[in-house]
Design a protein around this motif. Structure first.
Motif, PDB file in Angstrom:
ATOM      1  N   ALA A 250       0.805  -1.223   0.000  1.00 29.59           N
ATOM      2  CA  ALA A 250       0.000   0.000   0.000  1.00 29.59           C
ATOM      3  C   ALA A 250       0.835   1.268   0.000  1.00 29.59           C
ATOM      4  N   GLY A 251       2.016   1.226   0.524  1.00 29.45           N
ATOM      5  CA  GLY A 251       2.775   2.482   0.557  1.00 29.45           C
ATOM      6  C   GLY A 251       4.217   2.335   0.955  1.00 29.45           C
ATOM      7  N   ASN A 252       4.805   1.187   0.729  1.00 28.99           N
ATOM      8  CA  ASN A 252       6.203   0.977   1.081  1.00 28.99           C
ATOM      9  C   ASN A 252       6.493   1.316   2.533  1.00 28.99           C
ATOM     10  N   VAL A 253       5.578   1.009   3.417  1.00 29.19           N
ATOM     11  CA  VAL A 253       5.733   1.330   4.836  1.00 29.19           C
ATOM     12  C   VAL A 253       6.934   0.608   5.425  1.00 29.19           C
ATOM     13  N   GLY A 254       7.235  -0.574   4.927  1.00 27.07           N
ATOM     14  CA  GLY A 254       8.383  -1.318   5.448  1.00 27.07           C
ATOM     15  C   GLY A 254       9.680  -0.556   5.284  1.00 27.07           C
ATOM     16  N   VAL A 255       9.856   0.043   4.118  1.00 28.48           N
ATOM     17  CA  VAL A 255      11.068   0.837   3.869  1.00 28.48           C
ATOM     18  C   VAL A 255      11.070   2.075   4.744  1.00 28.48           C
ATOM     19  N   VAL A 256       9.926   2.730   4.809  1.00 26.28           N
ATOM     20  CA  VAL A 256       9.819   3.929   5.638  1.00 26.28           C
ATOM     21  C   VAL A 256      10.087   3.595   7.099  1.00 26.28           C
ATOM     22  N   THR A 257       9.501   2.499   7.582  1.00 25.46           N
ATOM     23  CA  THR A 257       9.685   2.097   8.968  1.00 25.46           C
ATOM     24  C   THR A 257      11.149   1.838   9.269  1.00 25.46           C
ATOM     25  N   THR A 258      11.811   1.087   8.401  1.00 31.60           N
ATOM     26  CA  THR A 258      13.224   0.775   8.622  1.00 31.60           C
ATOM     27  C   THR A 258      14.054   2.047   8.667  1.00 31.60           C
ATOM     28  N   LYS A 259      13.819   2.952   7.736  1.00 33.60           N
ATOM     29  CA  LYS A 259      14.577   4.200   7.708  1.00 33.60           C
ATOM     30  C   LYS A 259      14.302   5.034   8.944  1.00 33.60           C
ATOM     31  N   ARG A 260      13.034   5.101   9.353  1.00 37.08           N
ATOM     32  CA  ARG A 260      12.678   5.939  10.496  1.00 37.08           C
ATOM     33  C   ARG A 260      13.166   5.340  11.808  1.00 37.08           C
ATOM     34  N   GLN A 261      13.166   4.017  11.907  1.00 33.92           N
ATOM     35  CA  GLN A 261      13.636   3.396  13.142  1.00 33.92           C
ATOM     36  C   GLN A 261      15.133   3.608  13.325  1.00 33.92           C
ATOM     37  N   SER A 262      15.872   3.674  12.234  1.00 36.12           N
ATOM     38  CA  SER A 262      17.314   3.876  12.349  1.00 36.12           C
ATOM     39  C   SER A 262      17.664   5.351  12.457  1.00 36.12           C
ATOM     40  N   SER A 263      16.683   6.209  12.290  1.00 37.32           N
ATOM     41  CA  SER A 263      16.910   7.642  12.365  1.00 37.32           C
ATOM     42  C   SER A 263      17.138   8.062  13.812  1.00 37.32           C
ATOM     43  N   PRO A 264      18.153   8.899  14.057  1.00 40.92           N
ATOM     44  CA  PRO A 264      18.409   9.344  15.425  1.00 40.92           C
ATOM     45  C   PRO A 264      17.238  10.103  16.029  1.00 40.92           C
ATOM     46  N   SER A 265      16.447  10.779  15.184  1.00 39.57           N
ATOM     47  CA  SER A 265      15.370  11.601  15.714  1.00 39.57           C
ATOM     48  C   SER A 265      14.236  10.771  16.310  1.00 39.57           C
ATOM     49  N   LEU A 266      14.179   9.476  16.000  1.00 35.20           N
ATOM     50  CA  LEU A 266      13.111   8.650  16.526  1.00 35.20           C
ATOM     51  C   LEU A 266      13.544   7.813  17.723  1.00 35.20           C
ATOM     52  N   THR A 267      14.702   8.095  18.249  1.00 35.97           N
ATOM     53  CA  THR A 267      15.174   7.393  19.422  1.00 35.97           C
ATOM     54  C   THR A 267      14.669   8.130  20.653  1.00 35.97           C
ATOM     55  N   SER A 268      14.183   7.398  21.620  1.00 31.20           N
ATOM     56  CA  SER A 268      13.684   8.000  22.845  1.00 31.20           C
ATOM     57  C   SER A 268      14.777   7.925  23.910  1.00 31.20           C
ATOM     58  N   TYR A 269      15.096   9.068  24.496  1.00 28.69           N
ATOM     59  CA  TYR A 269      16.153   9.144  25.504  1.00 28.69           C
ATOM     60  C   TYR A 269      15.551   9.394  26.884  1.00 28.69           C
ATOM     61  N   GLU A 270      16.157   8.778  27.883  1.00 32.54           N
ATOM     62  CA  GLU A 270      15.697   8.927  29.267  1.00 32.54           C
ATOM     63  C   GLU A 270      16.375  10.098  29.983  1.00 32.54           C
ATOM     64  N   GLY A 271      17.311  10.739  29.370  1.00 28.16           N
ATOM     65  CA  GLY A 271      18.047  11.845  29.969  1.00 28.16           C
ATOM     66  C   GLY A 271      19.396  11.991  29.298  1.00 28.16           C
ATOM     67  N   MET A 272      20.213  12.875  29.846  1.00 25.68           N
ATOM     68  CA  MET A 272      21.498  13.198  29.237  1.00 25.68           C
ATOM     69  C   MET A 272      22.425  11.985  29.135  1.00 25.68           C
ATOM     70  N   PHE A 273      22.585  11.252  30.226  1.00 19.83           N
ATOM     71  CA  PHE A 273      23.521  10.119  30.209  1.00 19.83           C
ATOM     72  C   PHE A 273      23.021   8.997  29.306  1.00 19.83           C
ATOM     73  N   ASP A 274      21.710   8.781  29.300  1.00 17.68           N
ATOM     74  CA  ASP A 274      21.131   7.779  28.416  1.00 17.68           C
ATOM     75  C   ASP A 274      21.331   8.178  26.960  1.00 17.68           C
ATOM     76  N   CYS A 275      21.205   9.450  26.675  1.00 19.55           N
ATOM     77  CA  CYS A 275      21.405   9.945  25.317  1.00 19.55           C
ATOM     78  C   CYS A 275      22.847   9.687  24.869  1.00 19.55           C
ATOM     79  N   PHE A 276      23.817  10.015  25.721  1.00 22.42           N
ATOM     80  CA  PHE A 276      25.228   9.726  25.409  1.00 22.42           C
ATOM     81  C   PHE A 276      25.414   8.240  25.106  1.00 22.42           C
ATOM     82  N   LYS A 277      24.856   7.408  25.988  1.00 22.61           N
ATOM     83  CA  LYS A 277      25.028   5.960  25.870  1.00 22.61           C
ATOM     84  C   LYS A 277      24.422   5.438  24.568  1.00 22.61           C
ATOM     85  N   GLN A 278      23.200   5.877  24.267  1.00 24.27           N
ATOM     86  CA  GLN A 278      22.525   5.385  23.070  1.00 24.27           C
ATOM     87  C   GLN A 278      23.187   5.857  21.780  1.00 24.27           C
TER      88      GLN A 278
END
Length: 143
Positions: free
Chosen positions: A96-124
């Motif tokens: 229907a819309g190549n969602v698999g490709v979009v999902t893979t790209k978005r999941q690897s994107s740094p902007s979609l990573t959820s951080y718990e705080g400064m130290f977690d952000c460094f670690k991730q």
């Protein structure tokens, strides 16, 4: 994102002033001409200081982006895609819309990573993207 900003400014300014002073003293002992020496010393001090504290700037920007976009939007996107796949099947969703490709790209994107705080952000960032990720965008900021 305010903790990295606060932690960044003190070492940045301290390093900048100390290095500038060091370069000017070194330059004055070897060459005459205070304005040129001070300018070159300031440029060198700025570049080195920026390079040393840039990882804090990267973390600050990532946390600010997360605060603006919110980790809830990240989870919503993931949940929407997973729900569509579980109800319609992966083949239909991808067709229907190549969602698999979009999902893979978005999941690897740094902007979609959820951080718990400064130290977690460094670690991730270090774990997922490697040490060089802390220096993305350094060159334009030096110009």
């Amino acid at each position: 994102g305010s903790a990295p900003a606060m932690l960044q400014i003190v070492p940045y300014m301290g390093l900048n002033f100390a290095l500038h002073d060091l370069f000017v003293r070194w330059g004055e002992s070897n060459v005459s001409g205070n304005a040129i020496i001070s300018g070159i010393g300031g440029m060198g001090a700025g570049v080195i200081s920026k390079f040393l504290v840039y990882p804090l700037d990267t973390v600050k920007k990532r946390l600010q982006a997360q605060a603006f976009w919110g980790p809830s939007k990240i989870e919503q996107t993931k949940n929407t895609i997973f729900t569509a796949i579980s109800t319609q099947g992966a083949k239909k969703v991808v067709k229907a819309g190549n969602v698999g490709v979009v999902t893979t790209k978005r999941q690897s994107s740094p902007s979609l990573t959820s951080y718990e705080g400064m130290f977690d952000c460094f670690k991730q960032i270090a774990k997922r993207e490697g040490a060089m990720a802390f220096y993305r965008g350094l060159i334009p900021s030096l110009l």
